[in-house]
Design a protein around this motif. Structure first.
Motif: not given
Length: 157
Positions: A59-63, A80-85
């Motif tokens: 999860l690419d969710i680090n600012r 599987l890679i998920l992220a917030f834009s």
């Protein structure tokens, strides 16, 4: 780490591993008392590599800044890679279907639930991710090399 607390609450069966090569904030450290959150402050490179080999999702969710080429490494490990834009560090490795707006947290949670529950669905998503990145598999290279060798043999006959 954007929405980590909400993700951990909504997905109690998923263990979230959060690593940092530096110290962590008190706010983040306070999440470490949850059963499904594992924290690695001042993480060693060997630990990071081990987590990348063992985990199914990234999860690419680090600012903050991306460290240790984590997205590329996760991609190479078929995670599987998920992220917030808003937190996406390297869109090259993330299929657009796995990128969510911060306001789409519920959609991300539902997406993750489906991917956790159904391994076949998850494998399909990973293949879509690889296709999006135009990654060739070992089988692709074998087919290419096999075809090339066969063509040469036919030409020589």
């Amino acid at each position: 780490v954007l929405n980590l607390e909400k993700l951990a609450d909504a997905l109690p069966g998923v263990v979230f591993h959060v690593g940092a090569i530096t110290e962590m904030s008190q706010k983040l450290l306070s999440l470490g008392n949850r059963d499904n959150v594992r924290l690695y402050p001042a993480m060693r490179i060997e630990t990071a590599r081990g987590l990348l080999r063992e985990c199914d999702f990234y999860l690419d969710i680090n600012r903050g800044n991306e460290v240790l080429n984590a997205l590329e490494e996760a991609f190479l490990q078929n995670m599987l890679i998920l992220a917030f834009s808003q937190t996406l560090h390297n869109p090259r490795f993330v299929s657009p279907t796995c990128i969510f707006e911060e306001s789409e947290l519920e959609e991300m949670i539902s997406f993750l639930e489906d991917a956790v529950r159904d391994a076949s669905y998850r494998r399909g998503l990973i293949q879509n991710q690889r296709d999006f990145c135009m990654a060739a598999s070992k089988e692709d290279y074998k087919a290419l090399l096999g075809k090339g060798a066969g063509d040469e043999a036919k030409e020589g006959a």
